[in-house]
Write an enzyme that holds these catalytic residues in place. Structure first.
Site, PDB file in Angstrom:
ATOM      1  N   ALA A 547      40.424  70.029  39.549  1.00  0.00           N
ATOM      2  CA  ALA A 547      41.337  71.169  39.763  1.00  0.00           C
ATOM      3  C   ALA A 547      40.810  71.722  41.004  1.00  0.00           C
ATOM      4  O   ALA A 547      41.554  71.822  42.152  1.00  0.00           O
ATOM      5  CB  ALA A 547      41.912  72.234  38.798  1.00  0.00           C
ATOM      6  N   ASN A 550      41.252  69.202  44.059  1.00  0.00           N
ATOM      7  CA  ASN A 550      42.314  68.850  44.337  1.00  0.00           C
ATOM      8  C   ASN A 550      43.675  69.391  44.188  1.00  0.00           C
ATOM      9  O   ASN A 550      44.678  69.081  44.681  1.00  0.00           O
ATOM     10  CB  ASN A 550      42.532  67.279  43.177  1.00  0.00           C
ATOM     11  CG  ASN A 550      41.493  66.246  43.439  1.00  0.00           C
ATOM     12  OD1 ASN A 550      41.296  65.885  44.470  1.00  0.00           O
ATOM     13  ND2 ASN A 550      40.777  66.026  42.664  1.00  0.00           N
ATOM     14  N   TYR A 551      43.558  70.681  43.557  1.00  0.00           N
ATOM     15  CA  TYR A 551      44.832  71.515  43.269  1.00  0.00           C
ATOM     16  C   TYR A 551      44.588  72.945  43.533  1.00  0.00           C
ATOM     17  O   TYR A 551      45.655  73.705  43.687  1.00  0.00           O
ATOM     18  CB  TYR A 551      45.333  71.287  41.769  1.00  0.00           C
ATOM     19  CG  TYR A 551      45.568  69.943  41.433  1.00  0.00           C
ATOM     20  CD1 TYR A 551      46.672  69.274  41.915  1.00  0.00           C
ATOM     21  CD2 TYR A 551      44.824  69.172  40.493  1.00  0.00           C
ATOM     22  CE1 TYR A 551      47.003  67.975  41.631  1.00  0.00           C
ATOM     23  CE2 TYR A 551      45.101  67.925  40.116  1.00  0.00           C
ATOM     24  CZ  TYR A 551      46.325  67.281  40.883  1.00  0.00           C
ATOM     25  OH  TYR A 551      46.631  66.133  40.481  1.00  0.00           O
ATOM     26  N   LEU A 552      43.330  73.331  43.691  1.00  0.00           N
ATOM     27  CA  LEU A 552      43.413  74.741  44.128  1.00  0.00           C
ATOM     28  C   LEU A 552      43.201  75.103  45.541  1.00  0.00           C
ATOM     29  O   LEU A 552      42.013  74.443  46.183  1.00  0.00           O
ATOM     30  CB  LEU A 552      42.020  75.566  43.385  1.00  0.00           C
ATOM     31  CG  LEU A 552      42.187  75.124  41.879  1.00  0.00           C
ATOM     32  CD1 LEU A 552      40.844  75.737  41.060  1.00  0.00           C
ATOM     33  CD2 LEU A 552      43.730  76.075  41.559  1.00  0.00           C
TER      34      LEU A 552
END
Length: 593
Positions: A547, A550-552
């Site tokens: 995360a 890639n997502y934060l």
């Protein structure tokens, strides 16, 4: 309770404010936001691209004469092709996967394809194969590498750097950019994640004849290794990969791409998070719409609305369409089957509880009990009526139709954008709740990891408990006990010094102040050890890195560091700081996602 104790203890000593390391400031991307917005609108990614092509794994080196493969207790000399594959298995003997029947069956099947007819006639049972000497040989070789003299290690380091300089950089529009993965993946045995049905299969050696080269027409085409030729040379400036080939086990493409710290990759990262930030302006409208569609008389519209609810609230992927038997039985939202869902009757004061249990991406199990909206629960009941366990839950829905609907809602909207948005919002909200300005850096980092863990749980980023976990926790606990004893001893010494001072009526001498400082230092060290133990225990089954990378949105973390005086090095390692260099200039301490 432990966090409260740490907070109380850590208030006694404060840390210096955060600063962005000077070495990182110099690496911050200089491209301004307006420039990035301009390039993002163009389908042309570059005008000049020149590179040396990928670096191929060296040829196999045969085993020494003293290392034998045994079959039925007797040494058996294998052909080079069969011996190389045998070494792949021998290297992995200590791993749990080699005891799994699927792994063993797939390995033996693929290994026999590499054998000569005579070897296939002789070797008929894996149970009679003995790879012990091979395993021991590679363990000894690894140990020898670890204990090399400093001069030899330096020589190997210089050779690796020479390789990096030759193959690890490209020229992109006149700028020298670092390449991320310039080496082809070496041959070996496929492991996959979870209980992948193809584990144990042979990953073949990548050859130049497998590789498509992408470079500009006016550049020097990279030379293939002697005696070989490229599969194809093309000039496609709408993509950012430099070389590509098909990985045969899962029939997926592998790419040589730029390093995450490169300027173009930074621009792509920035664009990704800006799209997720745009969702913030329309997400309430989207949610209101899919909630209204739960009551639609059209089955397809209701299924679409419930699927979108799952993607939004549970961070599910859409689920790629694939042919049966092609890969593991992994599913996403659109490919959920009735067998993956259980609707629970009201119990313990809880209503509308849904249990989801299926294999998600990379064969990672997704298992969750979640309370859903009443209309969602009722719709799920209708979707499951008169269906067999293997029937599709969303039978009126396809991945392509869901993706098209997402694009209609907002340009660029995908399930990944939803996941990025919800992950970043969750991190920001959790940091706001968990962080206290008066806490020490140790407590703040613990709070950050807890916020990160909330995101990892949302995105189902799990991992198996490390095999070394118990041992490392025991070692850490011993350190804590030792440090507690040192703190207790220092407290006694300080109390004794205080008593002596009162009896003599002296002002605080140097020795007393030294004892006081020593106690504070030991208490701080104890607090750090306890926080580390708590962190390890809480995160033993959660993968925080996926995360975070890639997502934060990194600007959330950098702004938090600046706002609360936490060194960025406590959150991002050197490689991650280089990757997110673009975010340092953009994230003031008041940045909001």
């Amino acid at each position: 309770m432990l966090l409260l104790w740490l907070r109380a203890l850590c208030r006694r000593f404060q840390h210096v404010p955060c600063r962005v390391p000077s070495c990182q400031v110099s690496r911050v991307a200089k491209a301004n936001r307006a420039g990035w917005e301009e390039t993002s609108k163009s389908s042309v990614k570059w005008r000049q691209l020149e590179h040396k092509g990928p670096y191929f794994t060296p040829a196999y080196e045969p085993l020494p004469d003293g290392v034998h493969f045994l079959y039925d207790g007797k040494p058996l000399k294998l052909s080079l092709a069969a011996e190389e594959v045998a070494t792949f298995y021998g290297k992995m003997l200590h791993l749990e996967c080699t005891s799994k029947e699927v792994f063993r069956r797939n390995f033996f099947s693929d290994w026999r394809k590499e054998m000569t007819p005579e070897e296939r006639r002789l070797i008929t049972h894996l149970d009679k194969c003995d790879f012990t000497e091979i395993h021991k040989h590679f363990l000894e070789r690894a140990e020898a590498r670890r204990t090399l003299p400093r001069e030899q290690k330096q020589k190997l380091k210089e050779e690796a750097e020479k390789l990096q300089q030759e193959f690890g950089y490209c020229v992109l529009d006149g700028h020298r950019e670092k390449i991320g993965n310039f080496k082809t993946e070496p041959p070996g045995l496929f492991r996959g994640r979870g209980d992948h049905p193809k584990m144990g299969m042979l990953k073949r050696r990548v050859m130049p004849e497998d590789v498509v080269i992408n470079c500009s027409r006016d550049s020097k085409i990279p030379e293939p290794p002697a005696g070989h030729q490229w599969k194809e040379v093309r000039s496609d400036n709408t993509v950012m990969w430099l070389a590509a080939w098909v990985e045969h086990i899962q029939n997926s493409f592998k790419y040589v791409i730029l390093n995450p710290s490169s300027k173009p990759k930074g621009e792509m990262d920035w664009q990704k998070y800006e799209v997720a930030r745009r969702l913030k302006g329309v997400v309430d409208k989207i949610r209101a719409q899919y909630q209204a569609d739960w009551k639609s008389p059209e089955m397809k519209k209701r299924q679409l609305a419930v699927a979108l609810y799952f993607i939004d609230k549970l961070a599910l992927r859409t689920g790629n369409e694939k042919e049966e038997g092609e890969t593991a039985d992994t599913v996403g939202c659109c490919s959920l089957r009735v067998e993956h869902i259980r609707l629970h009757a009201p119990a313990g004061g809880q209503e509308h509880v849904v249990e989801l249990d299926f294999l998600g991406k990379d064969s990672i199990r997704y298992k969750n009990h979640v309370t859903v909206e009443k209309l969602v629960f009722q719709n799920l009941q209708h979707f499951m009526e008169d269906k067999d366990p293997r029937d599709d839950l969303f039978d009126a829905l396809t991945t392509s139709s869901l993706n098209k609907h997402l694009q209609d809602l907002m340009e660029g909207l995908t399930a990944k954008v939803f996941r990025t948005y919800n992950a970043s919002v969750t991190l920001q909200e959790q940091l706001r709740v968990l962080t206290r300005a008066e806490d020490s850096v140790t407590c703040k980092v613990l709070a950050y990891n807890r916020a990160n863990r909330a995101v990892a749980v949302l995105c189902n980023h799990q991992r198996a408990v490390p095999k070394t976990f118990e041992k490392s926790m025991q070692t850490l606990q011993k350190k804590i006990e030792t440090k507690k004893a040192q703190v207790a001893e220092a407290q006694v010494e300080l109390q004794k010094a205080e008593t002596d001072l009162r009896m003599r009526g002296d002002s605080k001498p140097k020795s007393f102040l030294q004892k006081q400082r020593r106690l504070l230092k030991l208490e701080e060290q104890l607090a750090r050890l306890c926080a580390k133990a708590t962190d390890k225990e809480e995160n033993k089954q959660v993968a925080l890195g996926t995360a975070k990378l890639n997502y934060l949105d990194p600007r959330i973390s950098i702004a938090w560091c600046k706002r609360f005086g936490v060194p960025v090095e406590k959150i991002y390692n050197k490689t991650q700081r280089e990757r997110f260099a673009w975010a340092f200039n953009q994230a003031g301490e008041d940045f909001e996602f």
